[in-house]
Write an enzyme that holds these catalytic residues in place. Structure first.
Site, PDB file in Angstrom:
ATOM      1  N   HIS A   1      39.330  36.322  26.271  1.00  0.00           N
ATOM      2  CA  HIS A   1      40.582  37.062  26.124  1.00  0.00           C
ATOM      3  C   HIS A   1      40.209  38.351  25.395  1.00  0.00           C
ATOM      4  O   HIS A   1      39.555  38.295  24.349  1.00  0.00           O
ATOM      5  CB  HIS A   1      41.605  36.279  25.304  1.00  0.00           C
ATOM      6  CG  HIS A   1      41.772  34.868  25.775  1.00  0.00           C
ATOM      7  ND1 HIS A   1      42.517  34.542  26.873  1.00  0.00           N
ATOM      8  CD2 HIS A   1      41.266  33.717  25.305  1.00  0.00           C
ATOM      9  CE1 HIS A   1      42.481  33.231  27.058  1.00  0.00           C
ATOM     10  NE2 HIS A   1      41.711  32.703  26.121  1.00  0.00           N
TER      11      HIS A   1
ATOM     12  N   SER B   1      32.051  22.330  32.514  1.00  0.00           N
ATOM     13  CA  SER B   1      33.216  22.586  31.684  1.00  0.00           C
ATOM     14  C   SER B   1      33.736  23.999  31.903  1.00  0.00           C
ATOM     15  O   SER B   1      34.262  24.276  32.963  1.00  0.00           O
ATOM     16  CB  SER B   1      33.011  22.283  30.208  1.00  0.00           C
ATOM     17  OG  SER B   1      34.301  22.132  29.614  1.00  0.00           O
TER      18      SER B   1
ATOM     19  N   CYS C   1      29.347  20.477  28.910  1.00  0.00           N
ATOM     20  CA  CYS C   1      29.126  19.068  28.641  1.00  0.00           C
ATOM     21  C   CYS C   1      28.368  18.469  29.820  1.00  0.00           C
ATOM     22  O   CYS C   1      28.449  18.963  30.938  1.00  0.00           O
ATOM     23  CB  CYS C   1      30.436  18.330  28.406  1.00  0.00           C
ATOM     24  SG  CYS C   1      31.610  18.458  29.749  1.00  0.00           S
TER      25      CYS C   1
END
Length: 120
Positions: free
Chosen positions: A72, A67, A87
């Site tokens: 940020h 995944s 996952c």
């Protein structure tokens, strides 16, 4: 009637406060640290998308076969947001997600402002 009890993975979303803001400007340091974590936890990197802003803050998305990891940074607010999701249909990566998130918290020497866990 049977129900599917499978859960594809844990998705951690955290907002962190950082007093030592140098690492919020240093995207290459984040990438290097992430590469070490990817290797340590036997993950498979698909690619990285990175953008450094004019104020030297950055946003990075590391795409993984399992995944992603996204960050940020907002140095002007001494904050960052981090998104870790793994996952896998063959194994439960819950503990890996928690360990990786904690490794980033330690890397940034951060205080947790928000911490969300979503079992997908």
């Amino acid at each position: 009637m049977t129900t599917n009890t499978y859960s594809p993975g844990l998705h951690k979303l955290v907002t962190l406060e950082v007093q030592k803001t140098e690492k919020l400007f240093y995207s290459e340091g984040f990438i290097s640290f992430s590469e070490d974590l990817i290797s340590k936890y036997n993950l498979e990197k698909v690619g990285i998308s990175q953008h450094d802003f004019d104020n030297n803050s950055f946003t990075i998305a590391i795409c993984l076969k399992e995944s992603h990891i996204c960050i940020h940074t907002w140095p002007e607010f001494k904050q960052l947001t981090l998104d870790v999701y793994l996952c896998n249909y063959l194994q439960d990566n819950t503990e890996k997600v928690k360990a990786i998130t904690n490794a980033y918290i330690n890397y940034f020497e951060a205080i947790i402002l928000k911490d969300f866990e979503i079992n997908r």
